[in-house]
Motif scaffolding. Structure first.
Motif, mmCIF file in Angstrom:
data_model
loop_
_atom_site.group_PDB
_atom_site.id
_atom_site.type_symbol
_atom_site.label_atom_id
_atom_site.label_comp_id
_atom_site.label_asym_id
_atom_site.label_seq_id
_atom_site.Cartn_x
_atom_site.Cartn_y
_atom_site.Cartn_z
ATOM 1 N N ILE A 176 15.214 31.555 31.583
ATOM 2 C CA ILE A 176 14.207 31.623 32.645
ATOM 3 C C ILE A 176 13.828 33.084 32.874
ATOM 4 N N GLN A 188 11.769 30.213 39.746
ATOM 5 C CA GLN A 188 13.071 30.259 39.075
ATOM 6 C C GLN A 188 14.000 29.169 39.602
ATOM 7 N N ALA A 192 15.566 26.120 37.413
ATOM 8 C CA ALA A 192 17.023 25.973 37.359
ATOM 9 C C ALA A 192 17.450 24.593 37.847
ATOM 10 N N ASN A 202 20.734 25.794 30.726
ATOM 11 C CA ASN A 202 20.219 27.018 31.338
ATOM 12 C C ASN A 202 20.911 28.183 30.646
ATOM 13 N N THR A 205 19.027 33.880 33.032
ATOM 14 C CA THR A 205 17.830 34.236 33.788
ATOM 15 C C THR A 205 17.622 35.745 33.722
ATOM 16 N N SER A 207 15.006 38.664 35.506
ATOM 17 C CA SER A 207 13.937 38.962 36.455
ATOM 18 C C SER A 207 13.262 40.279 36.088
#
Length: 390
Positions: A176, A188, A192, A202, A205, A207
């Motif tokens: 993600i 997000q 998730a 998953n 992640t 950012s």
């Protein structure tokens, strides 16, 4: 953004399809739940709350488009009469609260609108003790619940659709990638959550700050996360106005190739149309309302009003269509919470939709890709909720 209007003579099929929009309520809504008792043999008083009077650019046009769409839906209702009363909220919570109370005092049995989340929340609170439900045009699920429903498309609904499709296509893990602003964080969370109830893993992640340097800095981390996890897809929350053009350019340059790693978008990659020109989005997946139904609505609106509808105007049509479908069943509890959340759902301008007991919604979406700068549907929108994988 929208096609120019077609000759009215070519719209008969589209109009006929829209005329059935109010007929999809198919099952007994069950117990009374929260909401008023109505006499279905009389015109149903419905309040429409629009953001006219805000002084903000575009709100007056949006208000008119919402009203136009609601009246278009009314004209398509067979054997159901709606007494529509329009109230201006000026786009703010205080006025929305006041006019919601006024609408109920005037006899409204249900409210559709307002647009903005704070105004919708205020309207709902204002009439909570009056046993009146609010079908807001917001997509902010934080205000959903009690007597407030959100009609707007939600991140969770889109994420669920795309993750389910990914699983069906054998994807095993996704990274993600999200902007660290409020919208990115909500996106997000939705992705998730969808992955949490899916066989797709998953895989991590990443950012990024919403700036050019922020995106550039994040790319090596995204590449490392994909490599270390063995992910076969990357799920992006970015929009065209945000980081999408830069991410889809830099990731392939860094070795995250769309040939081996599926790019998936939480937002519409066909809006604005110029997005389709970007080399990096070719082959990506995204979700959208049923294109044929959405096009029929735009043509019908154009033919009636001589201009393109506002992109969210269809939510007003959907609200009236749902009300009409329920009232057509002839039951006094047609506008209760239990009735509004009947599992069969309703037919709207972009396909099927239904309201959930928690105030959110589910919409039947198509999955599309971009090939040669054109949108190509690769998994059609479901036509009913039964057996549709919802």
């Amino acid at each position: 953004m929208f096609t120019v209007c077609k000759p009215v003579s070519k719209l008969a099929k589209a109009a006929a399809a829209l005329a059935t929009a109010a007929l999809l309520a198919a099952c007994d809504p069950g117990g009374l739940g929260g909401g008023p008792s109505i006499d279905t043999s009389d015109p149903v008083p419905v309040a429409l709350l629009v953001p006219r009077g805000s002084g903000q650019a575009g709100d007056a046009a949006l208000a008119q488009s919402l009203e136009n769409a609601a009246r278009l839906a009314m004209s398509d209702l067979p054997n159901v009469k709606v007494d529509l009363r329009v109230y201006d909220t000026a786009g703010n919570a205080g006025t929305a609260s006041t006019v919601a109370q006024q609408a109920v005092a005037d006899g409204a049995k249900i409210i559709i609108g307002p647009v903005y989340a704070q105004a919708a929340n205020a309207a709902g609170l204002a009439v909570l003790n009056k046993n009146v439900n609010v079908l807001s045009f917001s997509n902010n699920t934080s205000i959903a619940g009690g007597n407030v429903f959100v009609l707007g498309p939600t991140f969770q609904n889109t994420a669920n659709r795309l993750v389910n499709y990914s699983a069906a296509k054998g994807k095993t893990g996704t990274v993600i990638v999200y902007s660290n602003d409020a919208a990115g964080q909500l996106g997000q969370s939705a992705i998730a959550s969808a992955l949490g109830s899916s066989p797709v893993n998953n895989a991590g992640t990443v950012s990024y700050d919403r700036s050019q340097q922020g995106v550039i800095t994040a790319v090596p981390t995204i590449k490392a996360t994909v490599d270390s996890s063995g992910a076969d897809s990357v799920f992006l929350t970015a929009t065209t106005a945000g980081a999408l053009p830069l991410l889809t350019q830099l990731l392939p340059e860094a070795g995250v190739s769309s040939a081996t790693t599926q790019f998936i978008g939480l937002t519409r990659w066909d809006i604005p149309p110029q997005t389709l020109e970007l080399p990096g989005v070719q082959g990506g997946w995204f979700a959208l309302p049923d294109p044929a139904k959405a096009q029929s609505y735009r043509q019908r609106y154009n033919a009636t009003y001589g201009e393109a509808p506002h992109p969210i105007s269809g939510l007003a049509y959907d609200g009236i269509a749902a009300i009409g479908a329920l009232v057509a069943q002839g039951k006094s509890n047609a506008l209760t919470g239990a009735a509004l959340t009947q599992s069969a759902g309703f037919q709207g301008v972009g396909g099927i939709f239904r309201l959930r007991p928690n105030g959110t919604n589910e919409r039947g979406l198509a999955v599309a890709t971009i090939q040669n700068k054109q949108v190509v549907v690769i998994d059609p929108a479901p036509q009913s909720f039964a057996g549709a994988g919802f």
